[in-house]
Every structure is written in structure tokens, then in C-alpha cells.
Design an enzyme around this catalytic site. Structure first.
Site, PDB file in Angstrom:
ATOM      1  N   PRO A 158       0.831  -1.208   0.000  1.00 15.07           N
ATOM      2  CA  PRO A 158       0.000   0.000   0.000  1.00 15.07           C
ATOM      3  C   PRO A 158       0.863   1.254   0.000  1.00 15.07           C
ATOM      4  CG  PRO A 158       0.056  -0.967   2.191  1.00 15.07           C
ATOM      5  CD  PRO A 158       0.764  -1.931   1.292  1.00 15.07           C
ATOM      6  N   SER A 210      -4.243   1.576  -0.549  1.00 14.64           N
ATOM      7  CA  SER A 210      -4.049   2.468   0.585  1.00 14.64           C
ATOM      8  C   SER A 210      -5.314   3.252   0.924  1.00 14.64           C
ATOM      9  CB  SER A 210      -2.921   3.464   0.286  1.00 14.64           C
ATOM     10  OG  SER A 210      -2.827   4.450   1.291  1.00 14.64           O
ATOM     11  N   TYR A 263      -5.869   2.801   7.937  1.00 17.02           N
ATOM     12  CA  TYR A 263      -5.398   3.582   9.072  1.00 17.02           C
ATOM     13  C   TYR A 263      -6.593   3.784  10.004  1.00 17.02           C
ATOM     14  CZ  TYR A 263      -0.997   4.956   6.776  1.00 17.02           C
ATOM     15  OH  TYR A 263       0.241   4.960   6.190  1.00 17.02           O
ATOM     16  N   THR A 316      -2.351  -0.753   9.249  1.00 16.37           N
ATOM     17  CA  THR A 316      -1.023  -0.194   9.508  1.00 16.37           C
ATOM     18  C   THR A 316      -0.958   0.278  10.951  1.00 16.37           C
ATOM     19  OG1 THR A 316      -0.666   0.450   7.212  1.00 16.37           O
ATOM     20  CG2 THR A 316       0.615   1.608   8.885  1.00 16.37           C
ATOM     21  N   LYS A 335       0.194  -4.624   9.800  1.00 19.43           N
ATOM     22  CA  LYS A 335       1.387  -4.202   9.061  1.00 19.43           C
ATOM     23  C   LYS A 335       2.194  -3.225   9.911  1.00 19.43           C
ATOM     24  CE  LYS A 335       2.771  -1.864   4.762  1.00 19.43           C
ATOM     25  NZ  LYS A 335       3.462  -0.707   5.372  1.00 19.43           N
ATOM     26  N   SER A 376       7.402  -4.865   8.804  1.00 20.18           N
ATOM     27  CA  SER A 376       7.568  -3.636   8.029  1.00 20.18           C
ATOM     28  C   SER A 376       8.021  -2.506   8.935  1.00 20.18           C
ATOM     29  CB  SER A 376       6.236  -3.242   7.367  1.00 20.18           C
ATOM     30  OG  SER A 376       6.319  -1.979   6.734  1.00 20.18           O
ATOM     31  N   HIS A 390       7.758   0.558   7.552  1.00 22.86           N
ATOM     32  CA  HIS A 390       7.155   1.634   6.763  1.00 22.86           C
ATOM     33  C   HIS A 390       8.139   2.187   5.732  1.00 22.86           C
ATOM     34  CE1 HIS A 390       3.192   3.712   7.230  1.00 22.86           C
ATOM     35  NE2 HIS A 390       3.727   4.541   6.355  1.00 22.86           N
ATOM     36  N   GLY A 421      12.910  -2.686   0.945  1.00 21.34           N
ATOM     37  CA  GLY A 421      14.219  -2.864   0.338  1.00 21.34           C
ATOM     38  C   GLY A 421      14.308  -3.856  -0.797  1.00 21.34           C
TER      39      GLY A 421
END
Length: 369
Positions: A85, A114, A137, A163, A237, A259, A261, A294
Site C-alpha cells: 500500500p 491504501s 489507518y 497499519t 502491518k 515492516s 514503513h 528494500g
């Protein structure tokens, strides 16, 4: 979508898209997509962690019946690479997330949409030809939050990705220097009608964060409430410690995403690949564990799965592909990663995803990790 998109000559790896995107995007948009918190140490560490891991090649393996298909939360995926997202695809292309979801289908990949998309979750779902999850969120208005969950359910999203690692916006100095100004929450397509709290200038001072924001951010109680609200698979997440993983499982979550972020919230936290093994050991197969942060090569996907992930998510790479070549760029990024991943599987002797484990990781004694 009348514009014709083509893959530029010479783009043969995911990393080739980033410099091209820098030329196309405005300085502010590129800073938003590429930047991280503070000195961006974690952004760099996410990448470096993969570079430190070495693979053990194997030969003469029987690959009959091999493949990369997997099932996650009741949905079938052709490969373990999903679109993470990310917000504001309209900075890359006017069609925004509609173009992205078309590219996701072309790359045979699931997409996590998202909350802060530039297009409503319903419009994205109508354009989708691939599995979708909705990233949530938790808003200060819990009634509005519940309405978002109901909308995602009604639109056919297959999972809810909450998240949990960003209760507040960090200072992203690269964005600040480039002059990027984010929209107000209520200006987002999915958040229209949300009442936003106004922090008066007189309140700016010693206790702004706690008096102004953190008293209304999400807590573990909210996760328990979400578990009651929805029958959708619930995925957290932003898990970076075994303690938080264990607490999440105790509340009945269905999956975790390791994660940080993308290094955009708290600088100086470890790379996700570095914390993955400890979290995977704690979870011990009770729920799927995914990872982002990454990933730029198919070998990175293999390394993540070998160290305990069931699947991975990519973020910045597909945004660069979107900016450069629209849906074709998104699909191409996924194709490159998937192709490299399959090649790496073959050369490490893995016919199926189940074959990928610590044995493919080289250690100093020459054996598997």
C-alpha cells in the site's frame, strides 16, 4: 486510458526505473516517493540487509511439477510478490491507482490499496482483475473507521491490512527540502467527510504530540474491536518485534507484515530482513508472515522466504515504474522480479515455494543458515 505506454529501451532491472522516474516526476513528488524519515538510515539498511545475505547454489535438481503458486487468506496467487500500500499515485499519473491496479493484473500480482489513495476504494475495485486487500489507518473517528471497513467488505476486498506503526507523521527532511505539502486527511478520496481536528497555533509547544495527537491514536483495544467488526482476514502491518507479534496473535489476527514503513516513520530502526527470523520463530507457522522494505531483486524475494516470510510486498519500485511507463511499467516491474525469483529458485534447487528454507542461505561453514 488513451496514452500509449512503452517500456523504455535499456530498462532491464527494477533499479533502472528510479533514475528515469526522477527525471519525470516533480522534485516534490520524487521526494515523497523516495524519501524516508530524518537521515534515512533505515531506508539504506533495508537495502543493505539483502546485500549481506549470500545464497547456496544447488545443481541437478528435479523440477517436475514445480511452480510459485500459493494461497494466502483463502485467495490464490500466482507468485509471492504483492504491491504494497502506497499513497498518492496521482503524483505519478493522472489515472492514479486505476493505472496501478491494471498493471497489477498484468503482472499477475495482488494489490494492497491504501486508505490514502487518490481514487476511491470502490473505483479501484471496479477496475481490478486481481486480488485486492485494503490497507486501513484507524482514524480518530472510530465510527468513520468502521464505515471504511464496511465499504471495503462491500467492494469485495479480500483482507484488511491495518497499519500499526505510524501513529504520527515523522519529519521527512527530504520532503521538507523539496517543498512537498501533503493534502489534509479529509481531502483524500476515501476520507471525504472525515472531521479533522484542528490544532491551534497557541497549542504548539512542549506537549503538542501527546496533547494534540497521541491521545486519539490506535491502541491494542482497537485491534480487538476490528476483530469483532469484520470477518475479513485481519493483517497487522508494521510488526518489528516478537513481543508485538505475540500480542497480535493473542487478539486473533490472521497475519503479520514485518515492516518499518519503508524507513519513513522512525529512523534508526533495523532492516526488516534483520528482524524477520526472530518474528518468524515466535509465530512458528501459526499465521502467515509477510515482509516489505528494500526488495529490488528476485533474489531478495528468495532470501525473505528463506528466512521465514510467506510472501513479500514491494512499494517504491512499482511507483517508479508507474511514473515512467504507466500500467506497463507496473507490470514490467513485477515481471522482472518474478522472473529473477524463478531463476533464483532454479539455481538454488527449489522446485516449489515449500522447498525454500534456511538451506538456501550460505553460512561461513559453507552450510545452510
Amino acid at each position: 486510458m488513451a496514452q500509449r505506454f512503452e517500456i523504455p529501451p535499456g530498462v532491464v532491472a527494477v533499479a533502472d526505473y528510479e533514475p528515469l522516474a526522477r527525471e519525470i516526476l516533480s522534485p516534490a513528488a520524487f521526494a515523497y516517493y523516495s524519501g524516508g524519515a530524518a537521515d534515512e538510515l533505515t531506508v539504506g539498511w533495508n537495502r543493505e540487509a539483502f546485500d549481506r545475505v549470500k545464497l547456496r547454489p544447488r545443481v541437478l535438481t528435479d523440477f517436475a511439477g514445480g511452480g510459485t503458486m500459493l494461497t494466502l487468506f483463502g485467495q490464490t496467487f500466482e507468485h509471492p510478490i504483492l504491491l504494497a500500500p502506497t499513497a498518492h499515485h496521482g503524483l505519478a499519473l493522472p489515472e492514479a491507482e486505476i493505472a496501478t491496479v491494471i498493471g497489477a493484473a498484468g503482472g499477475r500480482a495482488g494489490m494492497v490499496v491504501s486508505t490514502e489513495a487518490d481514487v476511491t476504494l470502490e473505483e479501484i475495485a471496479q477496475a481490478a482483475r486481481t486480488p485486492l486487500w485494503f490497507q486501513l489507518y484507524v482514524q480518530h473517528d472510530r465510527v468513520f473507521t468502521q464505515a471504511l471497513v464496511r465499504r471495503a467488505e462491500a467492494a469485495g476486498y479480500g483482507a484488511l491490512v491495518v497499519t500499526v506503526d505510524a501513529p504520527i507523521h515523522a519529519f521527512r527532511n527530504r520532503e521538507q527540502r523539496a517543498g512537498y505539502v501533503p493534502p489534509k486527511l479529509s481531502e483524500h478520496a476515501n476520507l471525504r467527510g472525515l472531521h479533522t481536528r484542528h490544532i491551534a497555533a497557541a497549542e504548539l509547544g512542549e506537549s503538542l504530540m501527546f496533547r494534540g495527537f497521541l491521545d486519539v491514536t490506535a491502541r491494542w483495544d482497537d485491534i480487538a474491536r476490528l476483530r469483532e467488526w469484520t470477518r475479513l482476514p485481519l493483517i497487522l502491518k508494521g510488526i518489528m518485534t516478537p513481543e508485538d507479534a505475540e500480542r497480535a496473535l493473542a487478539l486473533g489476527v490472521d497475519g503479520l507484515i514485518v515492516s518499518n514503513h519503508g524507513g519513513r516513520v522512525l529512523d534508526s530502526v533495523p532492516a526488516t530482513l534483520d528482524v524477520l527470523p526472530a518474528i518468524a520463530r515466535t509465530v512458528a507457522g501459526r499465521v502467515p508472515v509477510l515482509l516489505d522494505g528494500g526488495i529490488r531483486r528476485g533474489t531478495d524475494v528468495l532470501k525473505a522466504l528463506a528466512l521465514g516470510a510467506s510472501a513479500v510486498l514491494v512499494g517504491r519500485p512499482y511507483l517508479y515504474g508507474l511514473a515512467v511507463a504507466g500500467p506497463a511499467g507496473v507490470a514490467h516491474v513485477l515481471h522482472l522480479l518474478r522472473s529473477e525469483f524463478e531463476i533464483a529458485m532454479v539455481l538454488t534447487g527449489c522446485a516449489t515455494l515449500a522447498d525454500i528454507g534456511p538451506a538456501v542461505i550460505w553460512n561461513r561453514e559453507g552450510g545452510g543458515a
